[in-house]
Design an enzyme around this catalytic site. Structure first.
Site, PDB file in Angstrom:
ATOM      1  N   GLY A  52       0.833  -1.199   0.000  1.00  0.00           N
ATOM      2  CA  GLY A  52       0.000   0.000   0.000  1.00  0.00           C
ATOM      3  C   GLY A  52       0.867   1.248   0.000  1.00  0.00           C
ATOM      4  O   GLY A  52       2.094   1.162   0.164  1.00  0.00           O
ATOM      5  N   GLN A  97      -9.028  -6.432   4.513  1.00  0.00           N
ATOM      6  CA  GLN A  97      -8.516  -6.499   3.137  1.00  0.00           C
ATOM      7  C   GLN A  97      -7.017  -6.784   3.090  1.00  0.00           C
ATOM      8  O   GLN A  97      -6.495  -7.130   2.027  1.00  0.00           O
ATOM      9  CB  GLN A  97      -8.788  -5.167   2.391  1.00  0.00           C
ATOM     10  CG  GLN A  97     -10.212  -4.681   2.454  1.00  0.00           C
ATOM     11  CD  GLN A  97     -11.202  -5.639   1.829  1.00  0.00           C
ATOM     12  OE1 GLN A  97     -10.921  -6.250   0.801  1.00  0.00           O
ATOM     13  NE2 GLN A  97     -12.360  -5.792   2.449  1.00  0.00           N
ATOM     14  N   TYR A 165      -1.143 -18.966  -2.609  1.00  0.00           N
ATOM     15  CA  TYR A 165      -2.070 -17.847  -2.378  1.00  0.00           C
ATOM     16  C   TYR A 165      -3.499 -18.366  -2.212  1.00  0.00           C
ATOM     17  O   TYR A 165      -4.213 -17.999  -1.273  1.00  0.00           O
ATOM     18  CB  TYR A 165      -1.994 -16.857  -3.543  1.00  0.00           C
ATOM     19  CG  TYR A 165      -3.034 -15.757  -3.498  1.00  0.00           C
ATOM     20  CD1 TYR A 165      -2.934 -14.713  -2.576  1.00  0.00           C
ATOM     21  CD2 TYR A 165      -4.130 -15.768  -4.364  1.00  0.00           C
ATOM     22  CE1 TYR A 165      -3.905 -13.704  -2.530  1.00  0.00           C
ATOM     23  CE2 TYR A 165      -5.096 -14.767  -4.327  1.00  0.00           C
ATOM     24  CZ  TYR A 165      -4.971 -13.741  -3.403  1.00  0.00           C
ATOM     25  OH  TYR A 165      -5.933 -12.750  -3.357  1.00  0.00           O
ATOM     26  N   VAL A 195     -10.386  -7.654  -9.908  1.00  0.00           N
ATOM     27  CA  VAL A 195     -10.880  -6.302  -9.637  1.00  0.00           C
ATOM     28  C   VAL A 195      -9.974  -5.281 -10.324  1.00  0.00           C
ATOM     29  O   VAL A 195      -8.760  -5.488 -10.414  1.00  0.00           O
ATOM     30  CB  VAL A 195     -10.898  -6.037  -8.110  1.00  0.00           C
ATOM     31  CG1 VAL A 195     -11.594  -4.717  -7.802  1.00  0.00           C
ATOM     32  CG2 VAL A 195     -11.581  -7.179  -7.368  1.00  0.00           C
TER      33      VAL A 195
HETATM   34  P1  NAD Z   1      -3.166  -4.260  -2.316  1.00  0.00           P
HETATM   35  O1  NAD Z   1      -1.808  -4.901  -2.307  1.00  0.00           O
HETATM   36  O2  NAD Z   1      -3.351  -3.009  -3.062  1.00  0.00           O
HETATM   37  O3  NAD Z   1      -3.675  -4.067  -0.830  1.00  0.00           O
HETATM   38  C1  NAD Z   1      -3.313  -4.900   0.237  1.00  0.00           C
HETATM   39  C2  NAD Z   1      -2.921  -4.007   1.396  1.00  0.00           C
HETATM   40  O4  NAD Z   1      -2.629  -4.823   2.532  1.00  0.00           O
HETATM   41  C3  NAD Z   1      -1.692  -3.150   1.115  1.00  0.00           C
HETATM   42  O5  NAD Z   1      -1.963  -1.803   1.432  1.00  0.00           O
HETATM   43  C4  NAD Z   1      -0.617  -3.732   2.026  1.00  0.00           C
HETATM   44  O6  NAD Z   1       0.327  -2.764   2.427  1.00  0.00           O
HETATM   45  C5  NAD Z   1      -1.473  -4.271   3.148  1.00  0.00           C
HETATM   46  N1  NAD Z   1      -0.829  -5.370   3.901  1.00  0.00           N
HETATM   47  C6  NAD Z   1      -0.266  -6.490   3.395  1.00  0.00           C
HETATM   48  N2  NAD Z   1       0.213  -7.248   4.382  1.00  0.00           N
HETATM   49  C7  NAD Z   1      -0.051  -6.595   5.538  1.00  0.00           C
HETATM   50  C8  NAD Z   1       0.216  -6.857   6.899  1.00  0.00           C
HETATM   51  N3  NAD Z   1       0.884  -7.971   7.280  1.00  0.00           N
HETATM   52  N4  NAD Z   1      -0.212  -5.979   7.844  1.00  0.00           N
HETATM   53  C9  NAD Z   1      -0.869  -4.848   7.470  1.00  0.00           C
HETATM   54  N5  NAD Z   1      -1.132  -4.535   6.198  1.00  0.00           N
HETATM   55  C10 NAD Z   1      -0.726  -5.398   5.233  1.00  0.00           C
HETATM   56  O7  NAD Z   1      -4.148  -5.405  -2.857  1.00  0.00           O
HETATM   57  P2  NAD Z   1      -5.709  -5.304  -3.221  1.00  0.00           P
HETATM   58  O8  NAD Z   1      -5.830  -5.639  -4.657  1.00  0.00           O
HETATM   59  O9  NAD Z   1      -6.281  -4.062  -2.707  1.00  0.00           O
HETATM   60  O10 NAD Z   1      -6.270  -6.546  -2.399  1.00  0.00           O
HETATM   61  C11 NAD Z   1      -7.063  -6.408  -1.238  1.00  0.00           C
HETATM   62  C12 NAD Z   1      -7.546  -7.778  -0.810  1.00  0.00           C
HETATM   63  O11 NAD Z   1      -8.342  -8.361  -1.845  1.00  0.00           O
HETATM   64  C13 NAD Z   1      -6.441  -8.783  -0.539  1.00  0.00           C
HETATM   65  O12 NAD Z   1      -6.834  -9.592   0.547  1.00  0.00           O
HETATM   66  C14 NAD Z   1      -6.378  -9.607  -1.806  1.00  0.00           C
HETATM   67  O13 NAD Z   1      -5.848 -10.893  -1.572  1.00  0.00           O
HETATM   68  C15 NAD Z   1      -7.845  -9.646  -2.179  1.00  0.00           C
HETATM   69  N6  NAD Z   1      -8.112  -9.887  -3.602  1.00  0.00           N
HETATM   70  C16 NAD Z   1      -7.821  -8.924  -4.532  1.00  0.00           C
HETATM   71  C17 NAD Z   1      -8.133  -9.166  -5.856  1.00  0.00           C
HETATM   72  C18 NAD Z   1      -7.873  -8.135  -6.931  1.00  0.00           C
HETATM   73  O14 NAD Z   1      -8.244  -8.368  -8.083  1.00  0.00           O
HETATM   74  N7  NAD Z   1      -7.263  -6.991  -6.626  1.00  0.00           N
HETATM   75  C19 NAD Z   1      -8.724 -10.392  -6.247  1.00  0.00           C
HETATM   76  C20 NAD Z   1      -8.979 -11.340  -5.277  1.00  0.00           C
HETATM   77  C21 NAD Z   1      -8.703 -11.079  -3.954  1.00  0.00           C
END
Ligand code: NAD
Length: 341
Positions: A52, A97, A165, A195
């Site tokens: 992030g 998330q 994953y 997404v």
């Molecule tokens: P992203 O990487 O933009 O966001 C994830 C956030 O979690 C980041 O800001 C990161 O810094 C934070 N993070 C990671 N590990 C952490 C920890 N140990 N402690 C605190 N913060 C932590 O990803 P996204 O696309 O926004 O995904 C959000 C969620 O949706 C995730 O769980 C991901 O697995 C899930 N997801 C996303 C998609 C997609 O298409 N983007 C699809 C399926 C599932």
């Protein structure tokens, strides 16, 4: 009974709640937090900024100011239980998330995925239980369908996971179900399909396909397709995802709780079609993209061939109505992307 998103928004405006959004400095979390702040909710973001960005936190601060809403950022890690306990205390809802995303990354670094996604989620669930939280909505993934060839994907028919994953997300779902049984916690899992939208990171080796391709095209570089281009996905614009999160957090329908839902548009788009959609929208701003070619490389291990969601469960139990098709989403996203440049 579940309410429509308009009804829920009105109720939230009238009676603001306290929300913790883990991963709120990332793509999906920051969009959920933005929506909550525009409806004057009290929002805390917990994020370790591993993928992030502080710019997203600064943006949320400005949204909070504009809407006179309360916003707090906790720079912390969900793998630390004490941090989770502190962040969850006094919350009404948790939107979980935070995770280390990407199938290829998990194949290269399975331990990272496990520690952040499994241990981290268990910490959040346990802290939520200790803090007597009403409801936890957590991010799962379409990757849990694994090797199942069934299409469209229905929530109760999953296969064997194809990557570390996917395993982490499946374990999250199993814990959620178990916690709802043994501790009577309300949990709802959202299996996001691919997404896309504002604030999705276009940079880095593990960037998602849509922002990565847009960036390549703008930079005058050819797009790389892994496989033959017929691989298909159910691409889902972020506003649909935010809607599902809010509906899931607030539903009072007992049948809708302690469930998992697909979050998508029920629309299959092949990678070749996706390329054309992007080029069509992007060429309004950058005419040169029409002249670029696609480069084809080998299929990647762990990738599933086709992914298409059945969204009837969400429509029926949560009153989910997606507002954005892939094309409509792209017509909002690309101008936003171009403006950032
Ligand atoms: P992203 O990487 O933009 O966001 C994830 C956030 O979690 C980041 O800001 C990161 O810094 C934070 N993070 C990671 N590990 C952490 C920890 N140990 N402690 C605190 N913060 C932590 O990803 P996204 O696309 O926004 O995904 C959000 C969620 O949706 C995730 O769980 C991901 O697995 C899930 N997801 C996303 C998609 C997609 O298409 N983007 C699809 C399926 C599932």
């Amino acid at each position: 009974m579940s309410n429509s998103i308009q009804d829920v928004t009105t109720q939230l405006l009238m009676s603001p709640k306290r929300w913790l959004v883990t991963g709120g400095a990332g793509f999906i979390g920051s969009n959920i937090a933005e929506f909550l702040l525009t409806t004057k909710q009290d929002v805390t973001v917990l994020d370790n900024l591993s993928s992030g960005h502080i710019e997203n936190v600064n943006f949320l601060e400005s949204v909070a100011k504009k809407h006179n809403a309360s916003f707090k950022f906790v720079h912390g890690d969900i793998t630390d239980y004490k941090t989770c306990l502190m962040a969850t205390s006094n919350m009404d809802y948790i939107s979980h998330q935070a995770a280390v995303g990407s199938v290829p990354r998990s194949i290269e670094r399975p331990l990272d995925s496990h520690i952040n996604n499994v241990d981290g989620t268990l910490n959040i669930f346990l802290a939520a239980k200790e803090s007597n939280i009403k409801r936890i909505v957590y991010a799962s993934s379409s990757s849990v369908y694994g090797d199942s060839l069934e299409l469209p994907k229905q929530e109760n028919k999953i296969g064997t996971p194809l990557s570390p994953y996917a395993i982490t997300k499946l374990i999250n779902e199993i814990y959620a179900k178990n916690f709802s049984q043994i501790y009577q916690m309300d949990t709802i899992g959202l299996r996001y399909f691919n997404v896309f939208g504002p604030r999705q990171d276009p940079n880095g080796a593990y960037a998602a396909v849509i922002p990565r391709w847009i960036k390549s095209l703008v930079d005058n570089k050819p797009v790389v397709i892994f496989g033959d281009g017929e691989t298909s996905r159910d691409f889902c614009f972020i506003k649909n995802v935010v809607q599902m999160n809010i509906l899931a957090a607030t539903t009072e329908d007992q049948k809708a709780i302690n469930q998992v839902y697909n979050v998508a548009c029920a629309e299959a788009t092949s990678l070749k079609q996706l390329y054309q959609i992007i080029v069509t929208h992007l060429s309004d701003h950058y005419p040169h993209v029409k002249n670029l070619d696609i480069t084809y490389e080998d299929f990647r291990s762990g990738d599933i061939r086709h992914s298409l969601a059945d969204i009837s469960k969400a429509e029926e139990l949560l009153k989910y109505k997606h507002t954005h098709t892939i094309s409509k989403g792209m017509s909002e996203y690309i101008p936003w992307y171009v403006k950032q440049l």
